[in-house]
Write an enzyme that holds these catalytic residues in place. Structure first.
Site, PDB file in Angstrom:
ATOM      1  N   GLU A 157      33.673  23.941  39.000  1.00  0.00           N
ATOM      2  CA  GLU A 157      34.795  23.237  39.180  1.00  0.00           C
ATOM      3  C   GLU A 157      35.516  23.406  40.710  1.00  0.00           C
ATOM      4  OE1 GLU A 157      36.055  22.942  34.561  1.00  0.00           O
ATOM      5  OE2 GLU A 157      36.586  24.439  35.579  1.00  0.00           O
ATOM      6  N   CYS A 163      40.721  24.245  46.325  1.00  0.00           N
ATOM      7  CA  CYS A 163      40.495  25.276  45.802  1.00  0.00           C
ATOM      8  C   CYS A 163      38.984  25.272  45.283  1.00  0.00           C
ATOM      9  CB  CYS A 163      41.263  25.627  44.579  1.00  0.00           C
ATOM     10  SG  CYS A 163      40.966  26.969  43.551  1.00  0.00           S
ATOM     11  N   CYS A 168      30.925  33.936  36.692  1.00  0.00           N
ATOM     12  CA  CYS A 168      31.521  35.249  37.312  1.00  0.00           C
ATOM     13  C   CYS A 168      30.840  36.425  36.812  1.00  0.00           C
ATOM     14  CB  CYS A 168      33.160  35.234  37.322  1.00  0.00           C
ATOM     15  SG  CYS A 168      33.617  36.780  38.604  1.00  0.00           S
ATOM     16  N   CYS A 205      37.630  40.206  34.402  1.00  0.00           N
ATOM     17  CA  CYS A 205      39.220  40.362  34.301  1.00  0.00           C
ATOM     18  C   CYS A 205      39.320  39.537  33.108  1.00  0.00           C
ATOM     19  CB  CYS A 205      39.619  39.451  35.424  1.00  0.00           C
ATOM     20  SG  CYS A 205      39.068  39.885  36.900  1.00  0.00           S
ATOM     21  N   CYS A 243      41.207  35.966  32.666  1.00  0.00           N
ATOM     22  CA  CYS A 243      40.783  34.944  33.616  1.00  0.00           C
ATOM     23  C   CYS A 243      39.478  34.230  32.728  1.00  0.00           C
ATOM     24  CB  CYS A 243      39.958  35.301  34.728  1.00  0.00           C
ATOM     25  SG  CYS A 243      39.173  34.061  35.854  1.00  0.00           S
ATOM     26  N   GLY A 260      34.193  32.342  40.443  1.00  0.00           N
ATOM     27  CA  GLY A 260      33.341  33.356  40.757  1.00  0.00           C
ATOM     28  C   GLY A 260      34.112  34.417  42.002  1.00  0.00           C
ATOM     29  N   GLU A 261      33.323  35.319  42.375  1.00  0.00           N
ATOM     30  CA  GLU A 261      33.968  36.184  43.297  1.00  0.00           C
ATOM     31  C   GLU A 261      33.230  36.004  44.617  1.00  0.00           C
ATOM     32  OE1 GLU A 261      36.322  38.736  43.653  1.00  0.00           O
ATOM     33  OE2 GLU A 261      35.136  39.112  45.616  1.00  0.00           O
ATOM     34  N   SER A 282      39.885  34.713  48.580  1.00  0.00           N
ATOM     35  CA  SER A 282      40.822  35.664  47.513  1.00  0.00           C
ATOM     36  C   SER A 282      39.382  36.491  46.818  1.00  0.00           C
ATOM     37  CB  SER A 282      41.180  34.925  46.614  1.00  0.00           C
ATOM     38  OG  SER A 282      41.738  35.679  45.496  1.00  0.00           O
ATOM     39  N   SER A 314      43.425  40.248  44.762  1.00  0.00           N
ATOM     40  CA  SER A 314      44.038  40.080  43.266  1.00  0.00           C
ATOM     41  C   SER A 314      44.325  41.650  42.831  1.00  0.00           C
ATOM     42  CB  SER A 314      43.078  39.414  42.344  1.00  0.00           C
ATOM     43  OG  SER A 314      42.864  38.208  42.986  1.00  0.00           O
ATOM     44  N   LEU A 315      45.593  41.917  42.977  1.00  0.00           N
ATOM     45  CA  LEU A 315      46.007  43.248  42.783  1.00  0.00           C
ATOM     46  C   LEU A 315      46.546  43.385  41.260  1.00  0.00           C
ATOM     47  CD1 LEU A 315      45.997  45.937  44.296  1.00  0.00           C
ATOM     48  CD2 LEU A 315      48.397  45.639  44.665  1.00  0.00           C
ATOM     49  N   HIS A 316      47.493  42.813  40.821  1.00  0.00           N
ATOM     50  CA  HIS A 316      47.771  42.882  39.346  1.00  0.00           C
ATOM     51  C   HIS A 316      48.518  44.174  38.886  1.00  0.00           C
ATOM     52  CE1 HIS A 316      46.446  38.671  39.328  1.00  0.00           C
ATOM     53  NE2 HIS A 316      45.210  38.985  39.411  1.00  0.00           N
ATOM     54  N   ASN A 365      48.739  31.511  33.656  1.00  0.00           N
ATOM     55  CA  ASN A 365      48.228  30.414  32.871  1.00  0.00           C
ATOM     56  C   ASN A 365      47.461  31.041  31.818  1.00  0.00           C
ATOM     57  OD1 ASN A 365      49.024  28.860  34.970  1.00  0.00           O
ATOM     58  ND2 ASN A 365      47.319  29.568  36.168  1.00  0.00           N
ATOM     59  N   CYS A 376      44.945  28.395  38.158  1.00  0.00           N
ATOM     60  CA  CYS A 376      43.932  29.501  38.279  1.00  0.00           C
ATOM     61  C   CYS A 376      43.633  30.275  37.000  1.00  0.00           C
ATOM     62  CB  CYS A 376      45.118  30.479  38.933  1.00  0.00           C
ATOM     63  SG  CYS A 376      45.220  30.254  40.764  1.00  0.00           S
TER      64      CYS A 376
HETATM   65  N1  SAH Z   1      37.375  36.344  42.110  1.00  0.00           N
HETATM   66  C1  SAH Z   1      38.512  36.135  43.023  1.00  0.00           C
HETATM   67  C2  SAH Z   1      38.691  34.596  43.253  1.00  0.00           C
HETATM   68  C3  SAH Z   1      38.949  33.945  41.863  1.00  0.00           C
HETATM   69  S1  SAH Z   1      40.196  34.152  40.927  1.00  0.00           S
HETATM   70  C4  SAH Z   1      39.715  36.990  42.811  1.00  0.00           C
HETATM   71  O1  SAH Z   1      39.578  37.565  41.855  1.00  0.00           O
HETATM   72  O2  SAH Z   1      40.547  36.924  43.467  1.00  0.00           O
HETATM   73  C5  SAH Z   1      41.778  33.391  41.890  1.00  0.00           C
HETATM   74  C6  SAH Z   1      42.904  33.820  41.562  1.00  0.00           C
HETATM   75  O3  SAH Z   1      43.414  33.474  40.272  1.00  0.00           O
HETATM   76  C7  SAH Z   1      43.192  35.432  41.495  1.00  0.00           C
HETATM   77  O4  SAH Z   1      44.228  35.911  42.295  1.00  0.00           O
HETATM   78  C8  SAH Z   1      43.145  35.593  39.904  1.00  0.00           C
HETATM   79  O5  SAH Z   1      43.670  36.901  39.827  1.00  0.00           O
HETATM   80  C9  SAH Z   1      44.113  34.668  39.604  1.00  0.00           C
HETATM   81  N2  SAH Z   1      43.999  34.059  38.063  1.00  0.00           N
HETATM   82  C10 SAH Z   1      42.684  34.458  37.480  1.00  0.00           C
HETATM   83  N3  SAH Z   1      43.058  34.251  36.096  1.00  0.00           N
HETATM   84  C11 SAH Z   1      44.475  33.816  36.034  1.00  0.00           C
HETATM   85  C12 SAH Z   1      45.306  33.318  35.042  1.00  0.00           C
HETATM   86  N4  SAH Z   1      44.730  33.030  33.713  1.00  0.00           N
HETATM   87  N5  SAH Z   1      46.571  32.937  35.326  1.00  0.00           N
HETATM   88  C13 SAH Z   1      46.994  32.772  36.528  1.00  0.00           C
HETATM   89  N6  SAH Z   1      46.114  33.367  37.615  1.00  0.00           N
HETATM   90  C14 SAH Z   1      44.922  33.776  37.552  1.00  0.00           C
END
Ligand code: SAH
Length: 345
Positions: free
Chosen positions: A94, A107, A114, A118, A121, A165-166, A197, A220-222, A296, A339
């Site tokens: 996508e 995007c 992937c 996570c 995701c 994907g990463e 990212s 993507s720290l979180h 999301n 996202c």
């Molecule tokens: N693998 C890479 C790129 C894809 S994810 C990464 O992890 O950065 C792109 C962004 O979307 C990341 O910052 C990820 O943390 C965020 N993301 C993933 N799932 C999400 C969700 N359910 N709601 C909001 N952001 C999300």
């Protein structure tokens, strides 16, 4: 019959030139073909009208041009466009066009599925099928650029590698794609407008820095607490935060570019003062800013975003420590284009 011809777009500009030289043809033809493929984006050899017929036939005998097809295009109420992109082997990824008042952002996906896990995701629920080739990523950019021209009468302003994907697990192809996006004989776009990212793979962050890349980096720290982070991003057990931080310091030392930390705040996960303090401490160790992202929700997960006063706490505490912070509202939620919602529904 199985097609065994090579996809011409796997070749670099140098390799294209060498192909012609090997056949005793001027290297200039290689440059012309490169422009047809990457600047003009043609999908067949007969469209390369400034090449002699024999040269076109030579190309046809040796190569094919694989290209993506937009299978389904969905438009959100907020103008976001999500594409289901079919690849030559029928797999689907996508890509998304995200318009704001001043920007048109593409995007794009870098892998089919992937391999990371996570828990928040949707893409993590699909297993990783394969890496995308450079041209398959590039085609996503070109097609979204066309959508931006049609729907918003302006070309793309930004590209983010935040789809499926990463990207750093498909480093070679992502880099080859960015080369073509930034090459004046390709799309000629500034690398400053491109953000890769990553979920944070220290070895690859170091490599990127050593390779002297010019694009922006988002991580993507979180959570800035290892025990918390590995609960929501289990693969992070292998990549502890102190190693991640060291690699980011190396990135800054080499590139002099700030890092953007992407961060979602969930109830009962990372919503305490301790979490906020840990983030502040982490950010103060390397030039960086924080992008708080609205969560999301995905179907099978019980995670819940915090009420806004917690986000407010984060914003206040970060700002008091002079760390730049933004809050990103979700786009395209109604069509699952936001996202973390990309999973080929
Ligand atoms: N693998 C890479 C790129 C894809 S994810 C990464 O992890 O950065 C792109 C962004 O979307 C990341 O910052 C990820 O943390 C965020 N993301 C993933 N799932 C999400 C969700 N359910 N709601 C909001 N952001 C999300």
């Amino acid at each position: 019959m199985k097609n065994t011809k090579k996809d011409i777009r796997v070749l670099t500009k140098d390799e294209l030139i060498k192909f012609f030289v090997k056949h005793n043809i001027s290297p200039f033809r290689g440059k012309q073909v490169y422009q047809w493929l990457w600047q003009k984006g043609v999908h067949d050899f007969d469209s390369m009208t400034n090449l002699a017929l024999v040269h076109r036939e030579l190309l046809k005998a040796n190569f094919e041009i694989n290209h993506i097809k937009i299978d389904v295009e969905q438009k959100s109420e907020d103008g976001t466009v999500k594409n289901a992109v079919k690849l030559h082997d029928q797999l689907v990824v996508e890509s998304v066009l995200i318009p704001t008042e001043s920007r048109s952002t593409a995007c794009v996906s870098s892998q089919v599925g992937c391999s990371l896990d996570c828990i928040f995701c949707a893409t993590a629920s699909m297993k990783r099928m394969r890496n995308l080739n450079a041209d398959e990523i590039y085609d996503q950019v070109v097609s979204i650029n066309q959508q931006s021209l049609i729907y918003h009468q302006r070309p793309l302003t930004n590209i983010v590698f935040m789809g499926m994907g990463e990207p750093l697990m498909n480093y070679k192809n992502v880099l080859a794609c960015i080369d073509k996006i930034t090459d004046p004989e390709g799309l000629g776009m500034s690398p400053k407008r491109i953000t890769v990212s990553t979920s944070g793979i220290p070895k690859m962050i170091r490599k990127m820095a050593d390779d002297g890349v010019k694009f922006c980096l988002a991580v993507s720290l979180h959570s800035a607490i290892q025990d918390v982070r590995k609960q929501i991003m289990p693969f992070a057990t292998k990549f502890p935060l102190d190693e991640l931080l060291k690699s980011l310091k190396h990135w800054y030392a080499c590139t002099k570019k700030h890092i953007t930390f992407e961060y979602i705040v969930w109830e009962g996960i990372n919503d305490t003062k301790k979490d906020i303090q840990a983030l502040v401490k982490f950010c103060l160790q390397v030039p960086s800013k924080v992008n708080l992202i609205q969560y999301n929700p995905i179907d099978y997960s019980k995670l819940k975003e915090v009420p806004f006063h917690v986000i407010d706490d984060y914003i206040k505490t970060l700002t008091d420590s002079r760390i730049q912070v933004t809050y990103r509202r979700s786009r395209g939620q109604d069509i699952d284009a936001a996202c973390g919602q990309l999973a080929n529904k």
